[in-house]
Scaffold this active site. Structure first.
Site, PDB file in Angstrom:
ATOM      1  N   ASP A 116      69.566 -43.326 -19.165  1.00 16.48           N
ATOM      2  CA  ASP A 116      68.519 -44.344 -19.168  1.00 16.48           C
ATOM      3  C   ASP A 116      67.112 -43.771 -19.301  1.00 16.48           C
ATOM      4  O   ASP A 116      66.924 -42.570 -19.319  1.00 16.48           O
ATOM      5  CB  ASP A 116      68.639 -45.168 -17.870  1.00 16.48           C
ATOM      6  CG  ASP A 116      68.491 -46.647 -18.168  1.00 16.48           C
ATOM      7  OD1 ASP A 116      67.531 -46.998 -18.874  1.00 16.48           O
ATOM      8  OD2 ASP A 116      69.332 -47.437 -17.709  1.00 16.48           O
ATOM      9  N   ARG A 149      69.911 -53.443 -23.032  1.00 16.64           N
ATOM     10  CA  ARG A 149      70.948 -52.700 -23.760  1.00 16.64           C
ATOM     11  C   ARG A 149      72.266 -53.455 -23.650  1.00 16.64           C
ATOM     12  O   ARG A 149      72.483 -54.213 -22.688  1.00 16.64           O
ATOM     13  CB  ARG A 149      71.099 -51.310 -23.186  1.00 16.64           C
ATOM     14  CG  ARG A 149      71.664 -51.349 -21.765  1.00 16.64           C
ATOM     15  CD  ARG A 149      72.136 -49.986 -21.348  1.00 16.64           C
ATOM     16  NE  ARG A 149      72.798 -50.006 -20.082  1.00 16.64           N
ATOM     17  CZ  ARG A 149      72.267 -49.557 -18.946  1.00 16.64           C
ATOM     18  NH1 ARG A 149      71.028 -49.105 -18.925  1.00 16.64           N
ATOM     19  NH2 ARG A 149      72.964 -49.585 -17.840  1.00 16.64           N
TER      20      ARG A 149
HETATM   21  C1  LIG Z   1      63.963 -49.283 -24.443  1.00 18.32           C
HETATM   22  C2  LIG Z   1      64.073 -50.312 -23.352  1.00 18.32           C
HETATM   23  C3  LIG Z   1      65.320 -50.638 -22.839  1.00 18.32           C
HETATM   24  C4  LIG Z   1      65.440 -51.594 -21.828  1.00 18.32           C
HETATM   25  N1  LIG Z   1      66.680 -51.902 -21.335  1.00 18.32           N
HETATM   26  C5  LIG Z   1      66.798 -52.847 -20.370  1.00 18.32           C
HETATM   27  C6  LIG Z   1      68.083 -53.219 -19.891  1.00 18.32           C
HETATM   28  O1  LIG Z   1      69.107 -52.713 -20.323  1.00 18.32           O
HETATM   29  N2  LIG Z   1      68.142 -54.176 -18.921  1.00 18.32           N
HETATM   30  C7  LIG Z   1      67.018 -54.786 -18.409  1.00 18.32           C
HETATM   31  O2  LIG Z   1      67.134 -55.665 -17.552  1.00 18.32           O
HETATM   32  N3  LIG Z   1      65.789 -54.423 -18.842  1.00 18.32           N
HETATM   33  C8  LIG Z   1      65.658 -53.496 -19.811  1.00 18.32           C
HETATM   34  N4  LIG Z   1      64.420 -53.144 -20.280  1.00 18.32           N
HETATM   35  C9  LIG Z   1      63.228 -53.758 -19.678  1.00 18.32           C
HETATM   36  C10 LIG Z   1      63.064 -55.209 -20.138  1.00 18.32           C
HETATM   37  O3  LIG Z   1      63.069 -55.276 -21.535  1.00 18.32           O
HETATM   38  C11 LIG Z   1      61.773 -55.802 -19.601  1.00 18.32           C
HETATM   39  O4  LIG Z   1      61.809 -55.751 -18.203  1.00 18.32           O
HETATM   40  C12 LIG Z   1      61.531 -57.219 -20.077  1.00 18.32           C
HETATM   41  O5  LIG Z   1      60.260 -57.649 -19.634  1.00 18.32           O
HETATM   42  C13 LIG Z   1      62.600 -58.170 -19.589  1.00 18.32           C
HETATM   43  O6  LIG Z   1      62.337 -59.449 -20.057  1.00 18.32           O
HETATM   44  P1  LIG Z   1      62.649 -60.739 -19.190  1.00 18.32           P
HETATM   45  O7  LIG Z   1      61.754 -60.693 -17.986  1.00 18.32           O
HETATM   46  O8  LIG Z   1      62.315 -61.871 -20.104  1.00 18.32           O
HETATM   47  O9  LIG Z   1      64.069 -60.700 -18.814  1.00 18.32           O
HETATM   48  C14 LIG Z   1      64.285 -52.216 -21.311  1.00 18.32           C
HETATM   49  C15 LIG Z   1      63.036 -51.892 -21.849  1.00 18.32           C
HETATM   50  C16 LIG Z   1      62.919 -50.946 -22.854  1.00 18.32           C
HETATM   51  C17 LIG Z   1      61.560 -50.614 -23.413  1.00 18.32           C
END
Ligand SMILES: Cc1cc2nc3c(=O)[nH]c(=O)nc-3n(C[C@H](O)[C@H](O)[C@H](O)COP(=O)(O)O)c2cc1C
Length: 602
Positions: free
Chosen positions: A282, A174
């Site tokens: 959240d 986000r």
């Molecule tokens: C709706 C939604 C919102 C999310 N918001 C966040 C966020 O604000 N910060 C975060 O670190 N992960 C957030 N996530 C989880 C990450 O998208 C997820 O852990 C993802 O695998 C991160 O990718 P990365 O490992 O490449 O950084 C969210 C997931 C969803 C489904």
């Protein structure tokens, strides 16, 4: 996005809303209630407005794109299990034995050519309009909850690359709008972009970031997929769609983004600056509190001629992320099996808030096998966030048959089968005494070895009468699973003392009780097991809140404060604004389904 809208419309999975709807709370509240309904649909708001900004927007807002199993399958163009089978096949590819085997393998490898994203120089739809005069307030960016620190982009695909430019990443995080040209980057400490960020910080260099909105909705699912560190999520896009993701270079930084994105926000993050991010309602159903995060200075916004703005709302389950999580759970099963080969299946029940509750079925082959799996899970990528894990044997009922599987589990719970450990926690977890680090619960239910006499079960009313006359903090109770070896008694309490003290005092009723669960009487309904699971798995830290004595187990799922030895700030639930709800009901934008609103604590 326009193709997605047509697809959803053709399949009767879209509601079009032409009334003016405010981007502050109204839109999010409508979407929040829609996904909780049985045949929920995606929502296209054609006339977004903002009283706060005194504005009407030309860009429509699309929400709940993943709002049902059907819609999710349409976006994937196949069943998630089919994708899992393909991954499993690739993971087990063996050298071919004969000519036909070689041909088969060639075909597999040829298919894989579509996996790699392609960089092109041609003119991209995503860049039909290029704006250097930046104003983020021209976009219909939602405020989803009353106590949010502002408006947030909730479905942004965040594209980053490593300092040497060799690794790319797509993460869904986000993004808070601070002003017309600055965005907060909420990549949590464990996430890949945070790792890249620390490389830039160490080198004292600005980090390029591009945020894409829209395009193929599968991009956003890929962004939340827990791919291993260093693997670009768009490889998964190519594998699923059997066609390469087509990427173009951003106009003002070196980051490549999908050419069909609806909107792209480009910029640079100065690693020497941070700003307070949040609060934000959240996906735990609680607010995440204010914390410092990096900030992006926006250098350019590009878009299609007629873009659509994609958004979601997170909060108490079930919501759109339920369906995204379901696809992730299915598709990642074969990868999980590579570290836990005897794993048969696993589930993350929607009310268990993803990593807070996991049920896993395995073929248990030797003593301690389930405990070995607990350690394996707690050690693998984002699986290490799992707080509470139950392992059952291959003779257990289907994991999504919640009635039967919970009977099976309750017949196998004993102090000897429980492992309480500690480790990495999701940054969103509020129950742990320290941010990002806390207690873990693993229950080995692979053996039917509980040999204690059955409890003497009383009627709820009789039990409440005798207990509440002695302990006035206890105001209500409801018993579950009384036919099993672990009857559960949930107590609604108005806490005037520590729950551990109440648990000790209740020992005199031990012959009637085995598993005691305590929740605050306010904001909980002890007769609603769906929301109780949500509350309990959110509110406990296994090391602090689980009390273990032979055949007498307590779980303190009440809110904590300094009196409970909890020094952090306990966050509030994400609750809808009742005035906004009233107005939406009056304007017939939501129906006044009192039962549903009550059931899901709306
Ligand atoms: C709706 C939604 C919102 C999310 N918001 C966040 C966020 O604000 N910060 C975060 O670190 N992960 C957030 N996530 C989880 C990450 O998208 C997820 O852990 C993802 O695998 C991160 O990718 P990365 O490992 O490449 O950084 C969210 C997931 C969803 C489904």
């Amino acid at each position: 996005m326009k193709r997605t809208i047509e697809l959803l419309k053709d399949n009767n999975l879209l509601k079009i809303i032409d009334e003016e709807v405010d981007i502050d709370l109204e839109m999010a509240h409508i979407a929040y209630i829609e996904v909780k309904q049985k045949d929920s649909k995606a929502l296209l708001f054609r006339n977004p407005v903002s009283k706060r900004l005194n504005k009407k927007f030309n860009t429509p807002v699309l929400m709940n794109v993943f709002g049902s199993y059907e819609a999710t399958k349409l976006i994937f163009e196949k069943e998630p299990d089919t994708i899992a089978a393909k991954i499993e096949e690739l993971l087990h590819m063996k050298p071919p034995r004969d000519f036909w085997g070689k041909l088969e393998m060639l075909k597999e490898l040829f298919d894989l050519k579509t996996v790699f994203p392609k960089r092109v120089n041609s003119k991209a739809q995503a860049q039909e309009i290029v704006k250097k005069n930046i104003d983020l307030f021209e976009l219909p960016i939602l405020k989803t909850w009353s106590d949010d620190g502002g408006a947030f982009i909730t479905m942004g695909q965040v594209y980053t690359q490593s300092l040497d430019g060799q690794k790319q990443n797509l993460g869904m995080y986000r993004l808070q709008v601070y002003d017309k040209n600055r965005l907060g980057m909420h990549w949590q400490i464990h996430k890949d972009s945070a790792h890249f960020f620390s490389e830039y910080k160490k080198a004292g260099k600005k980090m390029p970031v591009s945020v894409a909105i829209g395009g193929d909705p599968l991009y956003i699912w890929c962004g939340q997929a827990p791919m291993p560190n260093g693997m670009f999520e768009l490889l998964l896009y190519g594998l699923i769609k059997e066609k390469n993701a087509i990427l173009v270079k951003s106009k003002t930084n070196p980051i490549y983004i999908p050419s069909d994105s609806d909107i792209v926000i480009e910029g640079w993050v100065d690693p020497s600056k941070e700003e307070i991010e949040g609060p934000f309602g959240d996906h735990t159903g609680y607010y995440t509190l204010k914390e410092p995060y990096p900030v992006m200075d926006v250098t350019c916004i590009t878009m299609k001629k007629e873009p659509v703005f994609q958004a979601t709302v997170v909060g108490k389950p079930p919501l759109e992320d339920k369906y995204m999580g379901w696809a992730t759970e299915r598709i990642f099963l074969p990868l999980l099996k590579t570290t836990a080969p005897e794993l048969i299946d696993y589930r993350m029940p929607e009310n268990g808030v993803f990593h807070n509750l996991i049920l896993a079925k395995m073929k248990s082959c030797y003593p301690g096998h389930a405990k070995q799996f607990m350690h394996a899970f707690w050690g693998v990528g984002q699986m290490s966030f799992v707080k509470h894990a139950f392992f059952v044997n291959d003779d257990a009922p289907e994991l999504d048959n919640y009635e039967d599987i919970s009977d099976y589990i309750c017949d196998r719970v004993s102090v000897d089968n429980i492992l309480i450990s500690e480790g990495v926690c999701d940054a969103l977890d509020h129950a742990s005494p320290n941010a990002c680090y806390g207690g873990k619960l693993g229950v080995d239910c692979t053996k039917d070895n509980v040999r204690y006499p059955k409890k003497d079960i009383l009627e709820d009313k009789e039990l409440l009468d005798i207990i509440s006359s002695k302990i006035s903090d206890i105001k209500s109770l409801c018993q579950y699973k009384t036919h099993t070896k672990t009857p559960i008694c949930v107590f609604g309490v108005k806490k005037s003392q520590n729950i551990k003290e109440i648990y000790e005092k209740l020992k005199e009723f031990k012959r009637h009780l085995k598993l005691l669960v305590f929740v605050d009487i306010d904001k909980n309904d002890v007769t609603n097991p769906y929301m109780l699971i949500w509350r309990v798995v959110n509110n406990i830290d296994a090391k602090r809140d689980i009390f273990l004595q032979t055949e007498y187990i307590g779980i303190d799922a009440t809110n904590k404060s300094k009196k409970d030895g909890y020094d952090r700030e306990w966050p509030d639930d994400t609750d809808c604004d009742q005035e906004v709800l009233k107005s939406l009901i009056k304007r017939e934008l939501i129906s006044n389904n009192k039962e549903l609103l009550k059931y899901y604590y709306v």
